[in-house]
Design an enzyme around this catalytic site. Structure first.
Site, PDB file in Angstrom:
ATOM      1  N   GLU A 105       0.851  -1.203   0.000  1.00 25.26           N
ATOM      2  CA  GLU A 105       0.000   0.000   0.000  1.00 25.26           C
ATOM      3  C   GLU A 105       0.882   1.247   0.000  1.00 25.26           C
ATOM      4  OE1 GLU A 105      -2.651   1.581  -0.250  1.00 25.26           O
ATOM      5  OE2 GLU A 105      -4.348   0.759   0.834  1.00 25.26           O
ATOM      6  N   ASP A 106       0.317   2.372  -0.429  1.00 21.74           N
ATOM      7  CA  ASP A 106       1.035   3.645  -0.360  1.00 21.74           C
ATOM      8  C   ASP A 106       0.958   4.233   1.042  1.00 21.74           C
ATOM      9  OD1 ASP A 106      -1.706   4.064  -0.556  1.00 21.74           O
ATOM     10  OD2 ASP A 106      -1.568   5.675  -2.036  1.00 21.74           O
ATOM     11  N   ASP A 109      -4.323   5.050   6.288  1.00 16.42           N
ATOM     12  CA  ASP A 109      -4.923   6.238   6.889  1.00 16.42           C
ATOM     13  C   ASP A 109      -5.916   5.743   7.954  1.00 16.42           C
ATOM     14  OD1 ASP A 109      -6.051   8.741   7.303  1.00 16.42           O
ATOM     15  OD2 ASP A 109      -6.857   8.981   5.298  1.00 16.42           O
ATOM     16  N   PHE A 159      -2.531  15.835   4.496  1.00 19.21           N
ATOM     17  CA  PHE A 159      -2.785  15.220   3.195  1.00 19.21           C
ATOM     18  C   PHE A 159      -1.496  15.333   2.384  1.00 19.21           C
ATOM     19  CE2 PHE A 159      -4.287  14.765  -1.110  1.00 19.21           C
ATOM     20  CZ  PHE A 159      -5.115  13.670  -0.968  1.00 19.21           C
ATOM     21  N   ARG A 172       1.257  12.366  -8.758  1.00 17.90           N
ATOM     22  CA  ARG A 172       1.767  11.014  -8.509  1.00 17.90           C
ATOM     23  C   ARG A 172       3.208  10.862  -8.993  1.00 17.90           C
ATOM     24  NH1 ARG A 172      -2.610   7.743  -7.097  1.00 17.90           N
ATOM     25  NH2 ARG A 172      -4.542   8.084  -8.228  1.00 17.90           N
TER      26      ARG A 172
END
Ligand code: IMP
Length: 182
Positions: A105-106, A109, A159, A172
């Site tokens: 996963e990036d 959260d 964020f 990205r």
């Protein structure tokens, strides 16, 4: 056509440099190489689209035979807050029964996406061994516990964009990770 975004790259503050990210990936790869047998296949599942750069750089440094697979989920929509409502977009995978699996996963959260993925793979595919890697861990936003085996960096409740992470589909491609000051 010129793209009009309400946020501009020049306003971004760098959080993790390209060099810091690559150094950390080298360390994570070393840990993974020490965990999984060198001669056994490892299926690496990248959760698209955010983890694509991280997963691509990570697998270059792994020593076992790698099968690189992708799933696509969506939880953010056009908001900067996770909806907590995970929508599977494409979960097409080969059989993982009896295999070693690493989900990549990036960012974790709220934890809803990671939980969904881990449970789905365990229940539907019955792998021999399942581990979970994330580049970023936004611990302070967690709503569901996630067992993270490999973690790049912890981040505050900001964020962040870059190195695979997007804002409205942009940023990205940045080789570093940054955030927009409020
Ligand atoms: P979770 O289900 O709330 O843990 O959200 C996980 C997904 O939300 C990640 O895979 C990202 O795609 C997205 N996400 C969460 N935080 C950020 C952020 O700070 N920037 C960009 N995307 C984020």
């Amino acid at each position: 056509m010129q793209v009009i975004l309400d946020k501009n790259e020049s306003e971004l503050l760098e959080l993790f440099s390209e060099e810091a990210i690559q150094n950390r990936i080298r360390e994570l790869a070393k840990e993974i190489n020490n965990t999984f047998p060198k001669n056994e296949e490892l299926v690496v599942i990248a959760v698209l689209a955010g983890s694509i750069l991280f997963a691509s750089d990570l697998i270059k440094r792994l020593h076992m035979p790698i099968q690189f697979e992708f799933v696509r989920l969506s939880s953010y929509g056009h908001d900067q807050k996770s909806s907590g409502n995970v929508k599977p977009v494409d979960l097409t995978l080969p059989s993982l029964e009896g295999k070693n699996v690493l989900i990549v996963e990036d960012i974790v959260d709220t934890g809803h996406t990671a939980n969904f993925m881990i449970d789905y793979i365990k229940l539907q595919h019955k792998p021999e061994n399942i581990k979970f890697a994330t580049l970023l861990d936004k611990v302070c936003a967690r709503q569901k516990h996630v067992d993270i085996n490999y973690r790049g960096f912890e981040v505050d409740d900001k964020f962040v964009v870059g190195y695979g992470l997007d804002y409205l589909g942009y940023y990205r491609n940045l080789p570093y990770i940054g955030y927009f000051p409020q």
